[in-house]
Scaffold this active site. Structure first.
Site, PDB file in Angstrom:
ATOM      1  N   SER A  25      -8.174  26.322   1.934  1.00  0.00           N
ATOM      2  CA  SER A  25      -9.789  26.327   1.812  1.00  0.00           C
ATOM      3  C   SER A  25     -10.256  25.136   0.864  1.00  0.00           C
ATOM      4  CB  SER A  25     -10.373  27.924   1.589  1.00  0.00           C
ATOM      5  OG  SER A  25     -11.685  27.754   0.872  1.00  0.00           O
TER       6      SER A  25
ATOM      7  N   TYR B 224      -9.549  35.029  -3.801  1.00  0.00           N
ATOM      8  CA  TYR B 224      -9.414  33.974  -2.657  1.00  0.00           C
ATOM      9  C   TYR B 224      -8.816  32.615  -3.249  1.00  0.00           C
ATOM     10  CZ  TYR B 224     -10.826  31.623   1.642  1.00  0.00           C
ATOM     11  OH  TYR B 224     -10.943  30.674   2.676  1.00  0.00           O
TER      12      TYR B 224
END
Length: 272
Positions: free
Chosen positions: A156, A169
């Site tokens: 990401s 995350y």
């Protein structure tokens, strides 16, 4: 954009002709779109997903269009389940050339390190981190025995920049970037290339349910912030096809000089 159907004879030759790809988390979102697009480019596809019925339904649709696909059940947090899914794909098609790790995602309860509930850490690391690790653990030996190939890990843009409050995350996706480099160095001599895609926000069912769609009525509060972000980063909010195109490139010989890379596909948000 939907990929066109195969010819009635199913003989279309594309950029991935003769390859076998295992797409983990292939039942929905980026994985599902990628499965159809990989098949359109000539690859045989094993679609692995926790929801076995969804994976099999998508495989049936690909087969109806003239492709070659199977659906298999896979819980990426369970090593025996992952090993079994990899083995079934390998045995069914007789080879494995590409692993595309799509399973995972963020949780809306993710927060700053001092505030986040540790259950969010455990769930996120277990699915995103352990899942990616286990899939690589069992698939890479099969890729080597098939003569080499590629691993594509989903990371990401959150792994590349120091902003945002989803600290769990970001940490997990950062670990995937490091794992990608380590695997690339370890298996280059075995003709295995390993790369990661660091995506921005992608228009998937999970994102729509959690954040809403920028500019659309009823969007979540976060989508209003996204509207402002898009003024500076107009390419940040993308479609699953945008990521699938990058994955196809990384799986093909067109990218044969690229390994150990983490490709930013976040509309420049990690760059400026």
């Amino acid at each position: 954009m939907q990929p066109e159907k195969f010819s009635s004879a199913g003989q279309r030759r594309g950029r991935l002709a003769g390859r076998v790809a295992l797409i983990v988390g292939g039942g929905a979102g980026i994985g599902a779109v990628s499965a159809r697009m990989f098949a359109h480019e000539g690859a045989s596809i094993a679609i692995a997903d926790l929801r076995a019925d969804t994976a099999r339904a998508l495989a049936a649709k690909i087969n109806d269009e003239g492709g070659h696909a199977i659906g298999v059940e896979c819980d990426v947090t369970d090593q025996h389940s992952v090993e079994g899914a990899v083995e079934r794909a390998y045995r069914h098609f007789g080879a494995l050339h590409t692993l595309f790790n799509c399973a995972g995602g963020s949780l809306p309860q993710d927060d700053f390190a001092p505030k986040v509930d540790l259950s969010i850490w455990e769930r996120t690391v277990n699915v995103d981190g352990r899942g990616t690790f286990l899939c690589c653990r069992f698939a890479i030996p099969k890729i080597i025995s098939s003569g080499g190939g590629t691993v594509i890990n989903m990371s990401s843009g959150a792994a590349l920049r120091g902003s945002g409050k989803a600290h769990v995350y970001a940490a997990t996706k950062g670990a995937i970037v490091s794992l990608t480099r380590a695997l690339a160095g370890a298996y280059a001599r075995d003709n295995v290339r390993v790369n990661a895609i660091c995506a921005g926000r992608i228009n998937t069912e999970r994102v729509r349910a959690t954040y809403g769609i920028p500019g659309q009525p009823g969007a979540a509060h976060d989508a209003m912030r996204v509207d402002e972000q898009i003024k500076t980063y107009p390419f940040w909010f993308g479609e699953p096809e945008d990521i699938a195109h990058i994955a196809i490139f990384l799986a093909s010989e067109e990218s044969r000089m690229i390994t150990g890379a983490s490709i930013p596909a976040d509309g420049g948000r990690s760059a400026y």
